[in-house]
Scaffold this active site. Structure first.
Site, mmCIF file in Angstrom:
data_model
loop_
_atom_site.group_PDB
_atom_site.id
_atom_site.type_symbol
_atom_site.label_atom_id
_atom_site.label_comp_id
_atom_site.label_asym_id
_atom_site.label_seq_id
_atom_site.Cartn_x
_atom_site.Cartn_y
_atom_site.Cartn_z
ATOM 1 N N GLY A 196 43.550 51.145 44.909
ATOM 2 C CA GLY A 196 42.015 50.734 44.982
ATOM 3 C C GLY A 196 41.054 51.562 45.485
ATOM 4 N N SER B 8 43.827 40.669 56.644
ATOM 5 C CA SER B 8 42.378 40.150 56.966
ATOM 6 C C SER B 8 42.674 39.204 57.852
ATOM 7 C CB SER B 8 42.040 39.317 55.644
ATOM 8 O OG SER B 8 40.769 38.481 55.947
ATOM 9 N N TYR C 69 44.113 33.523 48.749
ATOM 10 C CA TYR C 69 44.005 34.996 49.462
ATOM 11 C C TYR C 69 44.360 35.062 50.894
ATOM 12 C CZ TYR C 69 41.386 38.804 51.375
ATOM 13 O OH TYR C 69 40.823 40.022 52.113
ATOM 14 N N ASN D 210 38.751 53.734 44.163
ATOM 15 C CA ASN D 210 37.780 53.953 43.119
ATOM 16 C C ASN D 210 36.310 53.513 43.577
ATOM 17 O OD1 ASN D 210 39.162 51.673 42.248
ATOM 18 N ND2 ASN D 210 37.120 51.490 40.851
ATOM 19 N N SER D 211 36.632 52.605 44.543
ATOM 20 C CA SER D 211 35.278 51.800 45.139
ATOM 21 C C SER D 211 35.445 51.350 46.657
ATOM 22 C CB SER D 211 34.686 50.787 44.187
ATOM 23 O OG SER D 211 35.838 49.856 44.281
ATOM 24 N N GLY D 212 34.360 50.989 47.269
ATOM 25 C CA GLY D 212 34.339 50.332 48.332
ATOM 26 C C GLY D 212 35.104 51.034 49.679
ATOM 27 N N ILE D 213 35.520 50.167 50.419
ATOM 28 C CA ILE D 213 36.303 50.925 51.580
ATOM 29 C C ILE D 213 37.529 52.084 51.030
ATOM 30 C CG2 ILE D 213 37.776 50.497 53.821
ATOM 31 C CD1 ILE D 213 36.529 47.773 53.669
ATOM 32 N N GLY D 214 38.347 51.797 49.791
ATOM 33 C CA GLY D 214 39.230 52.617 49.549
ATOM 34 C C GLY D 214 38.496 53.897 49.224
#
Length: 401
Positions: A128, A257, A290, A130-134
């Site tokens: 993951g 989380s 989740y 390609n965006s956000g924290i990653g």
């Protein structure tokens, strides 16, 4: 008194500050010397302290040492597109360095943790990414020399993310590979492709996740939130276990989380109800699904560390931050609205990625694992006993195998 002050005392209280007319420079080998513009002379000793200093380590990543048309040494910062005449390492001279462990917290950025470190001999894999924290984590490692691989379900977006990093730093080693965690077939194909390249793997960040996703089944007949958040990563690590062992010392960082505390997955006897891991539509609640997956992340990380630490591979779980504004909430408009309201009061992705990076590179964690971190500090898992945790970790690991 005034005459004495101006005749024999400087205007500053800092002994390291240079007197007027002096300039600090450095040689190519890192040794610092001092030039007096008034006296037209140079010397190795600091004009006030009479001490010698030498710049510590290599140039920060992204910097190069060059010579201008006059033959004067200059330093080029390719990342920020600037040129200066003083050595950037002068802020970290040998004399100044104090060997104290740094303390990090929830406001620590990844670049602070990576300051002055060279990862040009490391390979980092981020799901993951390609965006956000990653993406922010990938950028941090890339700007410090690491060979970073973005394992993503959307190869086009991942390639675009890699291009953005390469535009920022022309020597960046970052690439995209296809890996859809919602397809066990895709995960197996990815692990086989990775092993065929004969690359090592020093840091694996299991970052990809979904939240508030409507009920749906994957092509494997499993509930999608559970498979994407946990089972896909489980299979990924299983497929790359031999690579991690050969690359030791290696670290696995599993992004989980704080919501793992609010779940009904395990009872006091550490028995796992498989029906809860892949519920039917009428029994499905996206938030609870989740939370269950995030608890599985921690249990898996603990058992993975127990099994692989004798082979030089450690694993830790980390909470990135509360309600960080990433794309994880995109599946439900109400959650997107709530995240938007909370955005001014939560940490940025630049701060959130620091937790990932801390667990991946902190020297004080060398050889240590099986722990859960929040804000760069080890946290207890609710009121769970160590015995309960160990039995639960083994149970979930064995069942998923």
């Amino acid at each position: 008194m005034a005459a004495l002050k101006f005749a024999g005392m400087d205007d500053t209280d800092s002994e390291d500050e240079l007197p007027p007319g002096w300039e600090e420079r450095s040689k190519k080998d890192g040794w610092v010397y001092y030039a007096s513009h008034d006296g037209m002379k140079t010397q190795w000793e600091h004009p006030k302290t009479r001490k010698k200093k030498r710049c510590a380590g290599d140039l920060p990543y992204g910097w190069e040492q060059e010579t201008d048309e006059k033959g004067q040494m200059i330093y080029v910062d390719h990342i920020n597109k600037r040129t200066i005449y003083f050595d950037p390492r002068q802020a970290f001279t040998v004399e100044d360095m104090v060997l104290k462990p740094k303390r990090y917290d929830g406001n620590t950025a990844a670049l602070e943790i990576l300051q002055g470190r060279d990862f040009s001999d490391k390979v980092v894999l981020i799901t993951g990414g390609n965006s956000g924290i990653g993406l922010e984590t990938a950028r941090s490692f890339t700007l410090h020399g690491a060979h970073v691989i973005l394992a993503c379900r959307n190869l086009s977006r991942a390639s675009k993310a890699a291009s953005l990093i390469q535009q920022e730093w022309h020597k960046a080693r970052v690439e995209a590979m296809m890996c859809d965690l919602a397809s066990l077939r895709s995960v197996r194909e990815f692990t086989e492709s990775y092993k065929a390249r004969k690359l090592p793997l020093h840091i694996l960040v299991c970052n990809a996740a979904v939240c508030t996703r409507p009920w749906s089944l994957t092509e494997d007949g499993l509930e999608s939130t559970f498979q994407i958040c946990h089972l896909g990563h489980f299979l990924l690590i299983q497929g790359l276990e031999d690579v991690l062992r050969r690359s030791a010392p290696a670290r696995v960082v599993v992004v989980t989380s704080e919501s793992h505390r609010f779940t009904d997955l395990l009872d006091s006897c550490a028995k796992v109800d498989l029906a809860l891991l892949s519920p039917q539509k009428k029994e499905y609640w996206s938030i609870l699904a989740y939370n269950r997956a995030k608890l599985c992340n921690i249990l898996f990380s603990n058992e993975l560390h127990r099994r692989l630490s004798p082979h030089g591979v450690t694993a830790n779980a980390v909470h990135p931050g509360n309600m960080m504004y990433t794309s994880i909430h995109r599946s439900w408009w109400l959650m997107t609205f709530l995240f938007s309201l909370a955005r001014p009061f939560t940490k940025s992705m630049v701060r959130g990625r620091g937790h990932h990076v801390y667990c991946a590179v902190a020297p004080e964690l060398e050889g240590l694992g099986g722990m859960y971190f929040n804000n760069c500090f080890r946290c207890l898992l609710g009121k769970l006993s160590e015995r309960w945790l160990q039995r639960s970790s083994q149970a979930i690991y064995i069942i998923l195998q």
